[in-house]
Design a protein around this motif. Structure first.
Motif, PDB file in Angstrom:
ATOM      1  N   ALA A 120      26.868  14.964  73.943  1.00 13.24           N
ATOM      2  CA  ALA A 120      25.883  13.975  74.394  1.00 13.24           C
ATOM      3  C   ALA A 120      24.923  14.546  75.437  1.00 13.24           C
ATOM      4  CB  ALA A 120      26.601  12.747  74.967  1.00 13.24           C
ATOM      5  N   THR A 121      25.210  15.765  75.914  1.00 12.16           N
ATOM      6  CA  THR A 121      24.329  16.376  76.912  1.00 12.16           C
ATOM      7  C   THR A 121      23.038  16.808  76.227  1.00 12.16           C
ATOM      8  OG1 THR A 121      26.317  17.208  78.009  1.00 12.16           O
ATOM      9  CG2 THR A 121      24.206  18.121  78.721  1.00 12.16           C
ATOM     10  N   THR A 122      21.893  16.381  76.784  1.00 10.25           N
ATOM     11  CA  THR A 122      20.607  16.673  76.139  1.00 10.25           C
ATOM     12  C   THR A 122      19.666  17.358  77.126  1.00 10.25           C
ATOM     13  OG1 THR A 122      19.464  14.645  76.811  1.00 10.25           O
ATOM     14  CG2 THR A 122      20.875  14.507  74.843  1.00 10.25           C
ATOM     15  N   GLY A 123      18.520  17.753  76.615  1.00 12.12           N
ATOM     16  CA  GLY A 123      17.491  18.336  77.465  1.00 12.12           C
ATOM     17  C   GLY A 123      17.019  17.372  78.540  1.00 12.12           C
ATOM     18  N   ASP A 124      17.162  16.069  78.269  1.00 13.82           N
ATOM     19  CA  ASP A 124      16.727  15.067  79.260  1.00 13.82           C
ATOM     20  C   ASP A 124      17.624  15.047  80.493  1.00 13.82           C
ATOM     21  OD1 ASP A 124      14.698  14.378  77.544  1.00 13.82           O
ATOM     22  OD2 ASP A 124      15.785  12.700  76.649  1.00 13.82           O
ATOM     23  N   ASP A 125      18.802  15.673  80.391  1.00 13.25           N
ATOM     24  CA  ASP A 125      19.694  15.758  81.547  1.00 13.25           C
ATOM     25  C   ASP A 125      19.262  16.846  82.527  1.00 13.25           C
ATOM     26  OD1 ASP A 125      21.371  13.704  80.661  1.00 13.25           O
ATOM     27  OD2 ASP A 125      22.572  15.068  79.444  1.00 13.25           O
ATOM     28  N   VAL A 126      18.232  17.602  82.164  1.00  9.23           N
ATOM     29  CA  VAL A 126      17.750  18.680  83.033  1.00  9.23           C
ATOM     30  C   VAL A 126      16.405  18.259  83.638  1.00  9.23           C
ATOM     31  CG1 VAL A 126      17.187  21.127  83.187  1.00  9.23           C
ATOM     32  CG2 VAL A 126      18.861  20.335  81.483  1.00  9.23           C
ATOM     33  N   PRO A 127      16.382  17.930  84.930  1.00  6.58           N
ATOM     34  CA  PRO A 127      15.134  17.456  85.540  1.00  6.58           C
ATOM     35  C   PRO A 127      14.051  18.538  85.531  1.00  6.58           C
ATOM     36  CG  PRO A 127      17.017  16.987  86.963  1.00  6.58           C
ATOM     37  CD  PRO A 127      17.501  17.896  85.875  1.00  6.58           C
ATOM     38  N   GLU A 128      12.857  18.130  85.152  1.00  2.57           N
ATOM     39  CA  GLU A 128      11.700  19.038  85.139  1.00  2.57           C
ATOM     40  C   GLU A 128      11.523  19.712  86.493  1.00  2.57           C
ATOM     41  OE1 GLU A 128       8.133  20.675  83.330  1.00  2.57           O
ATOM     42  OE2 GLU A 128       9.672  19.406  82.393  1.00  2.57           O
ATOM     43  N   SER A 129      11.768  18.940  87.571  1.00  2.00           N
ATOM     44  CA  SER A 129      11.545  19.479  88.917  1.00  2.00           C
ATOM     45  C   SER A 129      12.441  20.679  89.205  1.00  2.00           C
ATOM     46  CB  SER A 129      11.799  18.390  89.970  1.00  2.00           C
ATOM     47  OG  SER A 129      13.127  17.907  89.840  1.00  2.00           O
ATOM     48  N   LEU A 130      13.674  20.682  88.644  1.00  2.00           N
ATOM     49  CA  LEU A 130      14.567  21.829  88.848  1.00  2.00           C
ATOM     50  C   LEU A 130      14.106  23.040  88.051  1.00  2.00           C
ATOM     51  CD1 LEU A 130      18.220  20.408  88.918  1.00  2.00           C
ATOM     52  CD2 LEU A 130      16.917  21.423  90.795  1.00  2.00           C
ATOM     53  N   LEU A 131      13.585  22.794  86.846  1.00  2.00           N
ATOM     54  CA  LEU A 131      13.103  23.903  86.014  1.00  2.00           C
ATOM     55  C   LEU A 131      11.944  24.625  86.683  1.00  2.00           C
ATOM     56  CD1 LEU A 131      13.132  22.175  82.521  1.00  2.00           C
ATOM     57  CD2 LEU A 131      14.592  24.076  83.225  1.00  2.00           C
ATOM     58  N   THR A 132      11.108  23.860  87.387  1.00  2.00           N
ATOM     59  CA  THR A 132       9.920  24.457  87.994  1.00  2.00           C
ATOM     60  C   THR A 132      10.199  24.964  89.405  1.00  2.00           C
ATOM     61  OG1 THR A 132       9.189  22.299  88.807  1.00  2.00           O
ATOM     62  CG2 THR A 132       8.410  22.964  86.641  1.00  2.00           C
ATOM     63  N   ASP A 133      11.398  24.653  89.919  1.00  3.01           N
ATOM     64  CA  ASP A 133      11.685  24.953  91.323  1.00  3.01           C
ATOM     65  C   ASP A 133      12.835  25.941  91.494  1.00  3.01           C
ATOM     66  OD1 ASP A 133      10.882  24.662  93.894  1.00  3.01           O
ATOM     67  OD2 ASP A 133      11.968  22.797  94.279  1.00  3.01           O
ATOM     68  N   SER A 134      13.126  26.715  90.428  1.00  2.00           N
ATOM     69  CA  SER A 134      14.212  27.696  90.486  1.00  2.00           C
ATOM     70  C   SER A 134      13.686  29.071  90.086  1.00  2.00           C
ATOM     71  CB  SER A 134      15.347  27.285  89.534  1.00  2.00           C
ATOM     72  OG  SER A 134      15.829  25.988  89.864  1.00  2.00           O
ATOM     73  N   ARG A 135      14.176  30.110  90.760  1.00  5.15           N
ATOM     74  CA  ARG A 135      13.752  31.484  90.444  1.00  5.15           C
ATOM     75  C   ARG A 135      14.318  31.963  89.114  1.00  5.15           C
ATOM     76  NH1 ARG A 135      16.039  35.182  94.784  1.00  5.15           N
ATOM     77  NH2 ARG A 135      14.910  36.800  93.645  1.00  5.15           N
ATOM     78  N   PRO A 153      14.795  26.082  73.992  1.00  5.84           N
ATOM     79  CA  PRO A 153      13.518  26.821  73.995  1.00  5.84           C
ATOM     80  C   PRO A 153      12.482  26.149  74.891  1.00  5.84           C
ATOM     81  CG  PRO A 153      14.383  26.679  71.766  1.00  5.84           C
ATOM     82  CD  PRO A 153      15.261  25.802  72.619  1.00  5.84           C
ATOM     83  N   ARG A 154      12.383  24.822  74.797  1.00  2.52           N
ATOM     84  CA  ARG A 154      11.411  24.079  75.611  1.00  2.52           C
ATOM     85  C   ARG A 154      11.751  24.190  77.102  1.00  2.52           C
ATOM     86  NH1 ARG A 154      11.938  19.053  77.664  1.00  2.52           N
ATOM     87  NH2 ARG A 154      13.681  18.434  76.322  1.00  2.52           N
ATOM     88  N   LEU A 155      13.039  24.056  77.453  1.00  2.00           N
ATOM     89  CA  LEU A 155      13.449  24.090  78.863  1.00  2.00           C
ATOM     90  C   LEU A 155      13.191  25.469  79.469  1.00  2.00           C
ATOM     91  CD1 LEU A 155      16.867  22.183  78.602  1.00  2.00           C
ATOM     92  CD2 LEU A 155      14.660  21.251  79.322  1.00  2.00           C
ATOM     93  N   LEU A 156      13.584  26.518  78.736  1.00  2.00           N
ATOM     94  CA  LEU A 156      13.411  27.873  79.261  1.00  2.00           C
ATOM     95  C   LEU A 156      11.928  28.241  79.353  1.00  2.00           C
ATOM     96  CD1 LEU A 156      16.336  29.759  77.441  1.00  2.00           C
ATOM     97  CD2 LEU A 156      16.329  28.690  79.713  1.00  2.00           C
ATOM     98  N   ARG A 157      11.156  27.767  78.372  1.00  2.00           N
ATOM     99  CA  ARG A 157       9.708  28.021  78.394  1.00  2.00           C
ATOM    100  C   ARG A 157       9.072  27.389  79.631  1.00  2.00           C
ATOM    101  NH1 ARG A 157       9.188  27.529  73.179  1.00  2.00           N
ATOM    102  NH2 ARG A 157       8.803  25.299  73.229  1.00  2.00           N
ATOM    103  N   THR A 165      12.823  33.651  85.713  1.00  2.00           N
ATOM    104  CA  THR A 165      13.457  34.442  84.667  1.00  2.00           C
ATOM    105  C   THR A 165      14.604  33.611  84.092  1.00  2.00           C
ATOM    106  OG1 THR A 165      14.675  35.540  86.450  1.00  2.00           O
ATOM    107  CG2 THR A 165      12.824  36.741  85.466  1.00  2.00           C
ATOM    108  N   THR A 166      15.108  34.018  82.916  1.00  2.00           N
ATOM    109  CA  THR A 166      16.087  33.188  82.213  1.00  2.00           C
ATOM    110  C   THR A 166      17.225  34.030  81.661  1.00  2.00           C
ATOM    111  OG1 THR A 166      14.865  33.445  80.133  1.00  2.00           O
ATOM    112  CG2 THR A 166      14.304  31.526  81.502  1.00  2.00           C
ATOM    113  N   SER A 167      18.375  33.392  81.471  1.00  4.92           N
ATOM    114  CA  SER A 167      19.505  34.075  80.828  1.00  4.92           C
ATOM    115  C   SER A 167      20.317  33.088  80.015  1.00  4.92           C
ATOM    116  CB  SER A 167      20.394  34.779  81.869  1.00  4.92           C
ATOM    117  OG  SER A 167      20.840  33.882  82.857  1.00  4.92           O
TER     118      SER A 167
END
Length: 322
Positions: A120-135, A153-157, A165-167
């Motif tokens: 049930a875990t989805t991309g919506d569980d990842v706040p946009e603000s964290l994606l843009t605010d992490s190294r 793909p969308r989240l990492l992009r 950077t991503t892993s």
């Protein structure tokens, strides 16, 4: 660009009940078998990696989903106690927290997981603000969380668009299918791929073809897809391939108490070393030390190394960090 967090980890978190070593076959028919040790500990590849990175001194946030139950509160409180920001850990009112039982024997383990909130875990569980605010953004347990996998793909992009950077550590595929359909799109947004030797062979075979019979060959094939590939090879150490050059390390020799989570501690070490500006060969040494040192106690997080401990072991085996 200033980021609030060094690392955002996306993925699975659950209690692990680890029992063993079992020196006979697992018995049914209501037989009770005694083993030497048992531990209730924080599990989930993503959660263990997040704790390892926090222990190494990174500022870490976690995004994922657990149940609003005792097990979920245990996960949240344990992550927080180890210095991980849990503001984005969603507590699901309907579904239970995943639960894993690990039965260990000599040099192997059986893993039984009740998936709970995983699917049930989805991309919506990842706040946009964290994606843009992490190294850096790390994703784990790709095959356990199909809805999240589709969004990766969308989240990492989005993270990369803001300088991150991503892993990715795919971990095992319980279905055994290693369905590569969505993976090329994820690998296109992945800077560092972190499989173990078995996973590397499966991924290479299913993504590319049958030639990947050794970890080295698998790493070369996967690196040709774009990411730097760092492969955990158990007691034989680790290797990495950047698309042109193969590097390996024998690691450090330890007598393991419990290898659960060692690969996730390796991931944390590799990411922390890379964020510290070390080249892949040195990052591999630090990561291998982190993986080995994490096996000093039961559970994935109780013996994780500090940065100074990991570096001391690398220096001790004759390497000098640049």
């Amino acid at each position: 660009m200033h980021h609030t967090f060094d690392l955002l980890v996306i993925g699975d978190a659950n209690p692990d009940v680890i029992v063993g070593p079992l020196d006979a076959p697992l018995a049914f028919e209501q037989r009770e078998q005694l083993v030497g040790a048992g531990a209730l500990t924080l599990g989930g590849s993503a959660a263990i990696m997040a704790c390892g990175a926090a222990r190494l001194g990174l500022k870490v946030a976690f995004a994922g989903r657990v149940g609003d139950d005792d097990a979920g509160r245990y996960v949240r409180d344990t992550l927080a106690a180890r210095g991980v920001d849990t503001g984005a850990l969603r507590m699901d009112a309907e579904l239970p927290t995943p639960l894993t039982v690990v039965v260990t024997r000599a040099d192997d383990r059986a893993i039984l997981t009740a998936p709970g909130t995983l699917a049930a875990t989805t991309g919506d569980d990842v706040p946009e603000s964290l994606l843009t605010d992490s190294r850096h953004v790390h994703a784990a347990s790709y095959f356990l969380m199909p809805a999240l996998a589709r969004a990766l793909p969308r989240l990492l992009r989005a993270a990369r668009a803001h300088g991150a950077t991503t892993s990715l550590d795919t971990n095992d595929d319980p279905s055994g299918r290693w369905d590569p359909l969505g993976l090329p799109a994820v690998l296109a947004e992945t800077d560092i791929l972190l499989p173990n030797a078995r996973e590397a062979r499966h991924l290479a075979r299913h993504l590319i073809g049958p030639a990947a019979d050794s970890p080295e060959a698998a790493a070369a094939l996967l690196a040709a897809r774009g990411p730097l590939v760092a492969v955990k090879n158990g007691a034989d150490g680790a290797l990495c391939h950047d698309g042109t050059t193969l590097t390996s390390t024998r690691g450090i020799t330890v007598t393991p108490v419990d290898t659960v989570g060692a690969g996730d501690s390796f991931d944390a070490g590799f990411v922390a070393a890379t964020l510290a500006g070390l080249p892949p060969a040195d990052a591999l040494d630090v990561a291998a030390a982190c993986g080995a040192l994490s096996t000093r106690a039961h559970g994935g997080t109780s013996a994780q190394a500090t940065w100074d401990e990991a570096v001391a072991h690398v220096t001790r085996i004759g390497k000098h960090l640049s």
